[in-house]
Scaffold this motif. Structure first.
Motif, PDB file in Angstrom:
ATOM      1  N   ILE A 193     -39.021   5.998 -80.569  1.00  0.00           N
ATOM      2  CA  ILE A 193     -39.706   6.248 -81.849  1.00  0.00           C
ATOM      3  C   ILE A 193     -38.785   5.865 -83.009  1.00  0.00           C
ATOM      4  O   ILE A 193     -39.182   5.177 -83.946  1.00  0.00           O
ATOM      5  CB  ILE A 193     -40.114   7.733 -81.954  1.00  0.00           C
ATOM      6  N   PHE A 194     -37.530   6.346 -82.913  1.00  0.00           N
ATOM      7  CA  PHE A 194     -36.494   6.037 -83.904  1.00  0.00           C
ATOM      8  C   PHE A 194     -35.321   5.400 -83.149  1.00  0.00           C
ATOM      9  O   PHE A 194     -34.543   6.111 -82.515  1.00  0.00           O
ATOM     10  CB  PHE A 194     -35.988   7.306 -84.599  1.00  0.00           C
ATOM     11  N   PRO A 195     -35.202   4.073 -83.172  1.00  0.00           N
ATOM     12  CA  PRO A 195     -34.128   3.422 -82.395  1.00  0.00           C
ATOM     13  C   PRO A 195     -32.745   3.651 -83.006  1.00  0.00           C
ATOM     14  O   PRO A 195     -32.166   2.783 -83.649  1.00  0.00           O
ATOM     15  CB  PRO A 195     -34.518   1.935 -82.434  1.00  0.00           C
ATOM     16  N   GLN A 196     -32.231   4.843 -82.809  1.00  0.00           N
ATOM     17  CA  GLN A 196     -30.895   5.231 -83.288  1.00  0.00           C
ATOM     18  C   GLN A 196     -30.118   5.769 -82.087  1.00  0.00           C
ATOM     19  O   GLN A 196     -30.676   6.478 -81.251  1.00  0.00           O
ATOM     20  CB  GLN A 196     -30.987   6.337 -84.352  1.00  0.00           C
ATOM     21  N   GLU A 197     -28.824   5.503 -82.061  1.00  0.00           N
ATOM     22  CA  GLU A 197     -27.971   5.945 -80.956  1.00  0.00           C
ATOM     23  C   GLU A 197     -28.056   7.466 -80.732  1.00  0.00           C
ATOM     24  O   GLU A 197     -28.053   7.945 -79.602  1.00  0.00           O
ATOM     25  CB  GLU A 197     -26.514   5.543 -81.257  1.00  0.00           C
ATOM     26  N   PHE A 198     -28.158   8.217 -81.823  1.00  0.00           N
ATOM     27  CA  PHE A 198     -28.187   9.686 -81.737  1.00  0.00           C
ATOM     28  C   PHE A 198     -29.344  10.196 -80.869  1.00  0.00           C
ATOM     29  O   PHE A 198     -29.234  11.246 -80.236  1.00  0.00           O
ATOM     30  CB  PHE A 198     -28.296  10.291 -83.146  1.00  0.00           C
ATOM     31  N   PHE A 199     -30.440   9.462 -80.847  1.00  0.00           N
ATOM     32  CA  PHE A 199     -31.637   9.954 -80.156  1.00  0.00           C
ATOM     33  C   PHE A 199     -31.697   9.575 -78.680  1.00  0.00           C
ATOM     34  O   PHE A 199     -32.682   9.866 -78.007  1.00  0.00           O
ATOM     35  CB  PHE A 199     -32.896   9.481 -80.888  1.00  0.00           C
ATOM     36  N   LYS A 200     -30.638   8.962 -78.174  1.00  0.00           N
ATOM     37  CA  LYS A 200     -30.563   8.660 -76.753  1.00  0.00           C
ATOM     38  C   LYS A 200     -30.637   9.971 -75.958  1.00  0.00           C
ATOM     39  O   LYS A 200     -29.952  10.944 -76.288  1.00  0.00           O
ATOM     40  CB  LYS A 200     -29.236   7.952 -76.451  1.00  0.00           C
TER      41      LYS A 200
END
Length: 210
Positions: A193-200
């Motif tokens: 949904i939000f391609p950010q490293e934190f959301f892995k």
């Protein structure tokens, strides 16, 4: 705020002001009552606001919907969702009263009219029903569903984009937790949904009420 607006572009001027005010308010309150990990404050909008709004990326909370935030802590996901959906009503519940004081003060400072708080455990709430219960990393799914199910009323109008059940934000390997819950939630990877490293390895789960 830029990161939030990268994924949500249709905020009103009032909503932008409300979201923009959050970091300074939480920074100030955090010096008195530790509601957010201090190392998280540098990434406040990603780790707390955008994470909460993963729910808004998948679900619509429509006019007069009743939403309970179970174990709201310092106000996540409830406060960002209350800003996002000003026509729905959000009831933030926690067993730690000092955190609710922060929630109430921040809601007042940002002019949120659609948010109330209650110092209680979920299982002690007997006199209210909600369309949706939301929660972020509070307890195992088995417990969340056990506490939430009696509080959720089945909504008569069915719309796949409008939630009616339990929505929770969780992280890590959830296979055993889901199995032990006996539930079959819909699961979304937040990183998609939000391609950010934190959301892995962070997930959005939804169990509709049947």
């Amino acid at each position: 705020m830029d990161l939030v607006q990268k994924y949500f572009a249709d905020f009103s001027e009032k909503q932008i002001e409300q979201f923009a005010a959050l970091k300074d308010l939480y920074t100030e309150w955090n010096t008195k009552i530790n509601v957010i990990s201090r190392k998280d404050m540098d990434n406040f909008y990603e780790h707390h606001v955008l994470h909460s709004l993963a729910i808004a990326a998948k679900f619509e909370f429509t006019k007069d919907m009743q939403v309970m935030d179970l174990g709201c802590g310092g106000g996540f996901p409830g406060i960002p969702l209350a800003i996002m959906f000003p026509d729905a009503h959000f009831h933030l519940v926690d067993s730690i009263n000092k955190k609710l004081k922060v929630v109430a003060e921040i809601a007042a400072a940002t002019g949120l009219q659609n948010l109330t708080t209650q110092h209680s455990r979920a299982e002690d709430i007997k006199n209210r029903k909600f369309d949706v219960v939301v929660s972020r990393a509070v307890a195992p799914l088995k417990d969340l569903w056990y506490w939430s199910k009696p509080l959720i009323q089945k909504t008569k109008i069915y719309n796949p984009d409008t939630a009616n059940g339990l929505i929770c934000l969780k992280g890590g390997d959830l296979a055993a937790e889901i199995f032990e819950s006996g539930c079959k939630p819909q699961v979304w990877e937040i990183e998609k949904i939000f391609p950010q490293e934190f959301f892995k390895e962070k997930y959005l789960l939804y169990i509709p009420i049947r």
